[in-house]
Every structure is written in structure tokens, then in C-alpha cells.
Design an enzyme around this catalytic site. Sequence first.
Site, PDB file in Angstrom:
ATOM      1  CE  LYS A  12      -4.468   1.158   0.308  1.00 38.52           C
ATOM      2  NZ  LYS A  12      -5.479   0.627  -0.629  1.00 38.52           N
ATOM      3  CB  THR A  58      -3.427  -2.989  -0.452  1.00 33.89           C
ATOM      4  OG1 THR A  58      -4.638  -2.644  -1.107  1.00 33.89           O
ATOM      5  CG2 THR A  58      -2.611  -3.936  -1.329  1.00 33.89           C
ATOM      6  CG  ASP A  59      -9.049  -1.217   3.108  1.00 30.62           C
ATOM      7  OD1 ASP A  59      -8.974  -0.011   2.790  1.00 30.62           O
ATOM      8  OD2 ASP A  59      -9.773  -1.646   4.033  1.00 30.62           O
ATOM      9  CG  PHE A 160      34.249  23.532 -12.419  1.00 33.84           C
ATOM     10  CD1 PHE A 160      34.608  22.367 -11.753  1.00 33.84           C
ATOM     11  CD2 PHE A 160      33.743  23.428 -13.704  1.00 33.84           C
ATOM     12  CE1 PHE A 160      34.477  21.124 -12.354  1.00 33.84           C
ATOM     13  CE2 PHE A 160      33.593  22.190 -14.313  1.00 33.84           C
ATOM     14  CZ  PHE A 160      33.968  21.035 -13.626  1.00 33.84           C
ATOM     15  NE  ARG A 177      31.650  26.697  -9.063  1.00 30.30           N
ATOM     16  CZ  ARG A 177      31.332  25.533  -9.611  1.00 30.30           C
ATOM     17  NH1 ARG A 177      30.770  25.495 -10.802  1.00 30.30           N
ATOM     18  NH2 ARG A 177      31.586  24.395  -8.964  1.00 30.30           N
ATOM     19  CB  VAL A 232      29.332  19.988  -7.052  1.00 29.54           C
ATOM     20  CG1 VAL A 232      28.266  19.202  -6.302  1.00 29.54           C
ATOM     21  CG2 VAL A 232      28.854  21.403  -7.331  1.00 29.54           C
ATOM     22  CD  GLN A 233      31.955  16.815  -9.851  1.00 31.44           C
ATOM     23  OE1 GLN A 233      32.076  17.988  -9.489  1.00 31.44           O
ATOM     24  NE2 GLN A 233      31.573  16.499 -11.079  1.00 31.44           N
ATOM     25  CG  ASN A 259      26.649  23.093 -10.029  1.00 33.80           C
ATOM     26  OD1 ASN A 259      26.316  24.010  -9.284  1.00 33.80           O
ATOM     27  ND2 ASN A 259      27.742  23.140 -10.773  1.00 33.80           N
ATOM     28  CG  HIS A 261      24.115  25.929 -13.339  1.00 35.11           C
ATOM     29  ND1 HIS A 261      25.342  25.453 -12.928  1.00 35.11           N
ATOM     30  CD2 HIS A 261      23.574  24.947 -14.108  1.00 35.11           C
ATOM     31  CE1 HIS A 261      25.541  24.245 -13.436  1.00 35.11           C
ATOM     32  NE2 HIS A 261      24.482  23.914 -14.143  1.00 35.11           N
TER      33      HIS A 261
END
Length: 304
Positions: A12, A58-59, A160, A177, A232-233, A259, A261
Site C-alpha cells: 500500500k 492492501t486495505d 571550477f 562563483r 561540487v564533486q 549543481n 546554477h
Amino acid sequence: MDGFNFEQRHGKARVRVGRVWRSKQGLHFMVEWNVNISLLSNCNAAYFSDDNSDIVATDTMKNTVYVKAKECTEQVSAEEFAILLAKHFTSFYPQVFTAIVKIVEKPWERVSINGQPHEHGFKIGSEKHTAEAIVEKSGILKLTSGIEGLALLKTTQSGFEGFIRDKYTALPETRERMVATEVTASWRYSYESVSGIPQKPLYFNDQYLNVKKVLAETFFGPPKGGVYSASVQSTLFQMAKAVLNRFADISSVQLKMPNLHFLPVNLSSKDNGNIVQSKDDVYLPTDEPHGSIEASLSRFWSKM
């Protein structure tokens, strides 16, 4: 089965439940959870022979969420509730051999009025707390917690440089940046059985807040000066490593960090020359398209 392999599960999804706990001192605590249940069970006859006698409806699963929420007379974390539900399904139904319960907690947080925490007032925050418990009938446990939507941004101390340049490359190199992301994080705990989890009340809520704090502190660096991000890595790796170094009971971490921007705005025309020339002050925020960076880090003995 006639030369075929057959696997099935049923459950569910999106069962929404709110639970309020009231202390004797008049302070209210509340959660809103979105619960997803998946059962692995021996009910193949329903698929092969039109025999539903081994199916947990599922109920019924939906109703069980509300019953178990009512039975939690003391405040519990999303992780504890996920384990409780999964343990119920694997122990109550003989044909169920594994239960998977995933919970997403809506970020309601207590409001403060004139600097005072309100007894029963809440507002929506930002990032979401997630939890997933996989419990087998034997009591074997796989427990994962996470964060969705942790938005982080810094206006400097990011660059970068040194990336591959070829005939398709237009991006200039920079040591200055803005960097922004919306972190999706998940971490796997090392506990391997239901009986082995900490008994401290709300332990996993505390861990969630602590992990979130470590992720943010590593992204930003010290309040004075911050910390430089070469990519970012690089920042992602430092964040994941900080979590594993800080928390001994976490065996692996997965981070997704798009990332998002902020593009410097430079406008000019033939008649008027430079209209706007960015000096690291005017930007166009955009997340379409965005860079997609993700990785996982685990201890050598982790089963991920």
C-alpha cells in the site's frame, strides 16, 4: 513454474497519517507521515490459480498503519515506526517473509511567538526526513535514514578549473562563483537485527538532526572565511566522509547534489554598450538544465 522465474510483491502506497502526543505539561508533539508498505510473501497462488487466501489485503495494510499509530502512546521516530510496522507484518502473517516500510515525514516544526516556543503551534519547514526499514521474518534488519530537499548555497569560496576542454567546451574556468545545491542524502545504519537497535527514546531523530548539521557545516566551512570548494564533486566527498568519521553506527552514505546554477548577468546592445556587467553581484538563477552529481561512500565492511 514452467521454466520461468517469477517474483512478486504487493503493498500500500501513500498512506498518510498524523499523530499527536500531548505531554502532562501541556506541550504537544506531532508528526505527519507518508507511509509506503511492500510485502514479500508466499501468495503465488493468487497469480497462478485465482486463489487469494494468502493475500494480505492492501486495505488491511492501510488500517494497520492507523492502529499501530494509535498504539504508540509515547512519541516515536519515523525509523522506529517503520521498524514496528515491518516487524508486525513479518510476525503476524505466516506467509510474509519480508516487509519493506518507507516513510517520508512532512517537515512540520514548532513555531515561536515573541521568542517563546508555542505549545501547540507548528509551521512547515523545508527538508524532509525519510526512513526505510527492511525486516525479515528472522529479525534481520536493514535500516536507512535520509534527507530530501536540503537546500544549501554560498556566494563565494567556490570555483571550477582544470576540467577537460575540447571543441564543444564553452564554459570558462573560474575561482570565484556562487554554488548552490539541493541535497538528497541517505545513510545506512550498521544494525543488522531488530533487537540490536538503540533503545534510547527518539535516538534516530537526534541522529537525523546531527547528520544534517554535519552535512551543512562541511558544505559551508567555518563562519569566518568558510572553506573553498574546487567542485561540487570535491565538496560532496568531504560531506560524505565527515558523516562516516563522526558517526560510528553509520556504515554508508549516498549523496545526490545537483549543481543549481547562478549565471553572471552581462547585458549589452549595439546602441548602449554595456547595460549590465556582472562583478560577482548580479546573477540569473536557473535549475534547467543543471549539473547532476551523485556518489556513495561506505566503510570496507559495509554491505551498502
